[in-house]
Design a protein around this motif. Structure first.
Motif, PDB file in Angstrom:
ATOM      1  N   ALA A 171      42.037  34.882  29.154  1.00  0.00           N
ATOM      2  CA  ALA A 171      42.197  35.838  30.251  1.00  0.00           C
ATOM      3  C   ALA A 171      42.012  35.142  31.593  1.00  0.00           C
ATOM      4  CB  ALA A 171      41.194  36.963  30.102  1.00  0.00           C
ATOM      5  N   ARG A 172      42.916  35.466  32.528  1.00  0.00           N
ATOM      6  CA  ARG A 172      42.810  34.932  33.883  1.00  0.00           C
ATOM      7  C   ARG A 172      42.647  36.051  34.908  1.00  0.00           C
ATOM      8  NH1 ARG A 172      45.809  30.521  35.133  1.00  0.00           N
ATOM      9  NH2 ARG A 172      45.059  30.902  37.246  1.00  0.00           N
ATOM     10  N   TRP A 173      42.970  37.282  34.506  1.00  0.00           N
ATOM     11  CA  TRP A 173      42.895  38.410  35.422  1.00  0.00           C
ATOM     12  C   TRP A 173      42.116  39.553  34.794  1.00  0.00           C
ATOM     13  CZ3 TRP A 173      44.566  38.123  40.370  1.00  0.00           C
ATOM     14  CH2 TRP A 173      45.410  37.064  40.695  1.00  0.00           C
ATOM     15  N   ARG A 174      41.375  40.225  35.640  1.00  0.00           N
ATOM     16  CA  ARG A 174      40.690  41.454  35.220  1.00  0.00           C
ATOM     17  C   ARG A 174      41.254  42.591  36.064  1.00  0.00           C
ATOM     18  NH1 ARG A 174      35.888  44.146  36.972  1.00  0.00           N
ATOM     19  NH2 ARG A 174      35.577  42.521  38.543  1.00  0.00           N
ATOM     20  N   THR A 175      41.812  43.602  35.420  1.00  0.00           N
ATOM     21  CA  THR A 175      42.364  44.718  36.189  1.00  0.00           C
ATOM     22  C   THR A 175      41.458  45.943  36.055  1.00  0.00           C
ATOM     23  OG1 THR A 175      43.683  45.503  34.330  1.00  0.00           O
ATOM     24  CG2 THR A 175      44.749  43.967  35.838  1.00  0.00           C
ATOM     25  N   VAL A 176      41.438  46.736  37.094  1.00  0.00           N
ATOM     26  CA  VAL A 176      40.659  47.974  37.086  1.00  0.00           C
ATOM     27  C   VAL A 176      41.602  49.119  37.408  1.00  0.00           C
ATOM     28  CG1 VAL A 176      38.765  49.216  38.200  1.00  0.00           C
ATOM     29  CG2 VAL A 176      38.546  46.774  37.743  1.00  0.00           C
ATOM     30  N   GLU A 177      41.511  50.178  36.597  1.00  0.00           N
ATOM     31  CA  GLU A 177      42.327  51.391  36.765  1.00  0.00           C
ATOM     32  C   GLU A 177      43.817  51.087  36.754  1.00  0.00           C
ATOM     33  OE1 GLU A 177      40.710  52.912  40.342  1.00  0.00           O
ATOM     34  OE2 GLU A 177      38.789  53.349  39.412  1.00  0.00           O
ATOM     35  N   SER A 178      44.221  50.239  35.869  1.00  0.00           N
ATOM     36  CA  SER A 178      45.647  49.948  35.744  1.00  0.00           C
ATOM     37  C   SER A 178      46.262  50.922  34.753  1.00  0.00           C
ATOM     38  CB  SER A 178      45.844  48.505  35.258  1.00  0.00           C
ATOM     39  OG  SER A 178      47.159  48.356  34.786  1.00  0.00           O
ATOM     40  N   GLU A 179      47.380  51.579  35.152  1.00  0.00           N
ATOM     41  CA  GLU A 179      48.024  52.527  34.237  1.00  0.00           C
ATOM     42  C   GLU A 179      48.802  51.809  33.138  1.00  0.00           C
ATOM     43  OE1 GLU A 179      51.564  53.913  37.130  1.00  0.00           O
ATOM     44  OE2 GLU A 179      49.575  53.539  37.960  1.00  0.00           O
ATOM     45  N   SER A 202      40.131  51.189  31.325  1.00  0.00           N
ATOM     46  CA  SER A 202      40.074  51.119  32.793  1.00  0.00           C
ATOM     47  C   SER A 202      39.853  49.678  33.250  1.00  0.00           C
ATOM     48  CB  SER A 202      38.975  52.027  33.327  1.00  0.00           C
ATOM     49  OG  SER A 202      37.723  51.527  32.967  1.00  0.00           O
ATOM     50  N   THR A 203      39.127  48.899  32.468  1.00  0.00           N
ATOM     51  CA  THR A 203      38.985  47.475  32.778  1.00  0.00           C
ATOM     52  C   THR A 203      39.634  46.682  31.650  1.00  0.00           C
ATOM     53  OG1 THR A 203      36.915  47.833  33.943  1.00  0.00           O
ATOM     54  CG2 THR A 203      37.342  45.598  33.162  1.00  0.00           C
ATOM     55  N   SER A 204      40.614  45.849  32.004  1.00  0.00           N
ATOM     56  CA  SER A 204      41.317  45.082  30.974  1.00  0.00           C
ATOM     57  C   SER A 204      41.511  43.648  31.425  1.00  0.00           C
ATOM     58  CB  SER A 204      42.687  45.701  30.686  1.00  0.00           C
ATOM     59  OG  SER A 204      42.518  46.950  30.085  1.00  0.00           O
ATOM     60  N   PHE A 205      41.751  42.789  30.440  1.00  0.00           N
ATOM     61  CA  PHE A 205      41.881  41.357  30.724  1.00  0.00           C
ATOM     62  C   PHE A 205      43.265  40.866  30.304  1.00  0.00           C
ATOM     63  CE2 PHE A 205      37.476  42.397  30.132  1.00  0.00           C
ATOM     64  CZ  PHE A 205      36.861  41.760  31.187  1.00  0.00           C
ATOM     65  N   PHE A 206      43.868  40.038  31.164  1.00  0.00           N
ATOM     66  CA  PHE A 206      45.218  39.541  30.895  1.00  0.00           C
ATOM     67  C   PHE A 206      45.319  38.056  31.225  1.00  0.00           C
ATOM     68  CE2 PHE A 206      45.576  43.962  32.184  1.00  0.00           C
ATOM     69  CZ  PHE A 206      46.369  44.500  31.177  1.00  0.00           C
ATOM     70  N   CYS A 207      46.226  37.386  30.504  1.00  0.00           N
ATOM     71  CA  CYS A 207      46.559  36.022  30.928  1.00  0.00           C
ATOM     72  C   CYS A 207      47.505  36.134  32.124  1.00  0.00           C
ATOM     73  CB  CYS A 207      47.191  35.241  29.776  1.00  0.00           C
ATOM     74  SG  CYS A 207      48.844  35.780  29.350  1.00  0.00           S
ATOM     75  N   ASP A 208      47.782  35.043  32.772  1.00  0.00           N
ATOM     76  CA  ASP A 208      48.557  35.082  34.008  1.00  0.00           C
ATOM     77  C   ASP A 208      49.971  35.630  33.755  1.00  0.00           C
ATOM     78  OD1 ASP A 208      48.417  34.446  36.833  1.00  0.00           O
ATOM     79  OD2 ASP A 208      50.005  32.998  36.394  1.00  0.00           O
ATOM     80  N   ALA A 209      50.637  35.136  32.692  1.00  0.00           N
ATOM     81  CA  ALA A 209      52.024  35.540  32.424  1.00  0.00           C
ATOM     82  C   ALA A 209      52.096  37.029  32.097  1.00  0.00           C
ATOM     83  CB  ALA A 209      52.576  34.711  31.274  1.00  0.00           C
ATOM     84  N   CYS A 210      51.223  37.510  31.234  1.00  0.00           N
ATOM     85  CA  CYS A 210      51.265  38.929  30.836  1.00  0.00           C
ATOM     86  C   CYS A 210      50.887  39.833  32.008  1.00  0.00           C
ATOM     87  CB  CYS A 210      50.337  39.180  29.646  1.00  0.00           C
ATOM     88  SG  CYS A 210      50.807  38.284  28.167  1.00  0.00           S
ATOM     89  N   PHE A 211      49.908  39.389  32.805  1.00  0.00           N
ATOM     90  CA  PHE A 211      49.488  40.178  33.959  1.00  0.00           C
ATOM     91  C   PHE A 211      50.666  40.389  34.917  1.00  0.00           C
ATOM     92  CE2 PHE A 211      48.131  39.776  38.449  1.00  0.00           C
ATOM     93  CZ  PHE A 211      47.502  41.005  38.590  1.00  0.00           C
ATOM     94  N   ARG A 212      51.396  39.339  35.211  1.00  0.00           N
ATOM     95  CA  ARG A 212      52.495  39.433  36.180  1.00  0.00           C
ATOM     96  C   ARG A 212      53.677  40.216  35.601  1.00  0.00           C
ATOM     97  NH1 ARG A 212      51.878  35.615  40.513  1.00  0.00           N
ATOM     98  NH2 ARG A 212      49.966  34.467  40.212  1.00  0.00           N
ATOM     99  N   LYS A 226      43.628  47.636  40.850  1.00  0.00           N
ATOM    100  CA  LYS A 226      42.949  46.514  41.489  1.00  0.00           C
ATOM    101  C   LYS A 226      42.966  45.335  40.517  1.00  0.00           C
ATOM    102  CE  LYS A 226      39.779  48.986  44.531  1.00  0.00           C
ATOM    103  NZ  LYS A 226      39.975  50.407  44.165  1.00  0.00           N
ATOM    104  N   ALA A 227      43.096  44.156  41.061  1.00  0.00           N
ATOM    105  CA  ALA A 227      43.130  42.961  40.199  1.00  0.00           C
ATOM    106  C   ALA A 227      42.175  41.904  40.744  1.00  0.00           C
ATOM    107  CB  ALA A 227      44.543  42.407  40.140  1.00  0.00           C
ATOM    108  N   TYR A 228      41.354  41.402  39.859  1.00  0.00           N
ATOM    109  CA  TYR A 228      40.376  40.379  40.252  1.00  0.00           C
ATOM    110  C   TYR A 228      40.613  39.127  39.423  1.00  0.00           C
ATOM    111  CZ  TYR A 228      38.165  44.532  42.139  1.00  0.00           C
ATOM    112  OH  TYR A 228      37.935  45.698  42.820  1.00  0.00           O
ATOM    113  N   LYS A 229      40.437  38.000  40.070  1.00  0.00           N
ATOM    114  CA  LYS A 229      40.544  36.748  39.319  1.00  0.00           C
ATOM    115  C   LYS A 229      39.386  36.691  38.338  1.00  0.00           C
ATOM    116  CE  LYS A 229      43.226  34.242  42.618  1.00  0.00           C
ATOM    117  NZ  LYS A 229      43.635  32.974  43.135  1.00  0.00           N
ATOM    118  N   TYR A 230      39.711  36.396  37.094  1.00  0.00           N
ATOM    119  CA  TYR A 230      38.675  36.390  36.071  1.00  0.00           C
ATOM    120  C   TYR A 230      38.356  34.960  35.656  1.00  0.00           C
ATOM    121  CZ  TYR A 230      36.148  37.217  31.781  1.00  0.00           C
ATOM    122  OH  TYR A 230      35.188  37.212  30.812  1.00  0.00           O
TER     123      TYR A 230
END
Ligand SMILES: [Zn+2]
Ligand SMILES: [Zn+2]
Length: 333
Positions: A284-292, A297-307, A322-326
């Protein structure tokens, strides 16, 4: 030994370890609960009996125990001598001592109740370092890397490509060790905070006196420590680590005698990554909050999947999240 084969065979039959067994030991082969004598009232024996019974009858207990008793360390390497002898100026001036310092992962609960945390076995080991008595406390501090030191804070969902190279370690350099009622503050930077200041003032009101010294002027061989006693490393405002001196011994000729190799990590805990919830493969490289686009509500994604999930082909943000660097401590440290 000048003994013929026949005599040797006889001797091994009569003196072998199995000749010491008696009763039903041969049949039981140390595998059955029945082996425990009934008439012994030792607590340790009864605990073992209960444990084996519970493992037989309760699968949840069995898996819990086996998880807790798993080897937690990925590797351990002892201090090994280098094949190249260090140059005279790099050589450790002996006699000196090697201290083993175990650093535990930061825990929210540690700040509240150290004793309870330790007794619950929830303080997990981060690394064990070896350091020399002639080295300063700051040398250990500079070797310690906590994930909170490399954090970059803030919401990056509007511009995930924004590159900010400053991390917490570059900005907040204050830190302190608390060992045997003495605070050792890092005062190398003029604007460093003395974390000890308010604590010392607060304790003084209750009649408790703590001393304050500076980290950069204190060497390990000037400390008074107790093996196994929990001490504190505090940095980034409220990131608290337990610190335990696990061993102290003299340097011997088979150690690595190059002073530049110390402090070094001699033991690491087992590392588990946080993986991407889409591909379940990359870290995981990104942590998202409240992403539909995510189930939680809090999820983790690699860079490719996040984008690919959160932006269209032109890079426009899709939805309100919201997206935070993880920073997964197991991949960045
Ligand atoms: Zn930390
Ligand atoms: Zn992925």
């Amino acid at each position: 030994m000048n003994v013929d084969d026949e005599t040797l065979k006889n001797l091994s039959q009569r003196c072998g370890e199995y000749s010491l067994r008696c009763g039903r030991e041969d049949q039981l082969k140390y595998q059955s609960v029945d082996l425990f004598p009934e008439d012994i009232d030792l607590v340790t024996v009864n605990l073992q009996k209960n444990d084996i019974e519970k493992r037989k009858n309760y699968p949840i207990y069995r898996s819990l125990i086996s998880r807790r008793q798993r080897n937690r360390f990925l590797f351990t390497h002892m201090l090994s001598p280098t094949h190249n002898q260090p140059s005279p100026e790099d050589r450790i001036s002996t006699p000196d001592a090697i201290l083993q310092v175990a650093l535990y992962k930061p825990s929210k609960r540690i700040g509240n109740n150290i004793t309870r945390t330790l007794s619950n076995d929830s303080a997990s080991l981060e690394n064990v370092y070896a350091i020399l008595g002639q080295q300063k406390l700051t040398e250990l501090r500079d070797r310690i890397r906590c994930v909170n030191d490399v954090l970059v804070t803030g919401d990056y969902s509007d511009n995930p490509d924004l590159n900010i190279s400053l991390c917490a370690w570059d900005v907040f350099k204050s830190g302190t060790f608390f060992i045997e009622n003495v605070f050792y503050d890092d005062t190398r930077q003029p604007d460093n905070l003395k974390y000890s200041k308010e604590i010392v003032e607060w304790a003084a009101k209750s009649g408790i006196e703590y001393q304050c010294k500076t980290m950069e002027t204190t060497k390990f061989n000037e400390l008074t420590v107790r093996i196994g006693c929990p001490y504190l490393y505090l940095h980034q405002g409220n990131c608290e680590h337990l610190l335990v001196f696990s061993d102290i011994r003299m340097v011997h000729p088979h150690d690595n005698l190059n002073i530049n190799e110390y402090p070094c990590v001699i033991q690491r805990s087992n590392k588990r990554r946080t993986i991407c919830r889409v591909c379940a493969y990359a870290s995981a490289r990104w942590r998202t909050v409240e992403s539909e686009h995510a189930l939680n509500s809090t999820s983790f994604f690699c860079d490719a999947c996040f984008r690919s999930l959160h932006y269209d082909k032109d890079g426009k943000k899709l939805g309100n999240f919201k997206a935070y660097k993880y920073f997964d401590e197991h991949t960045v440290l």
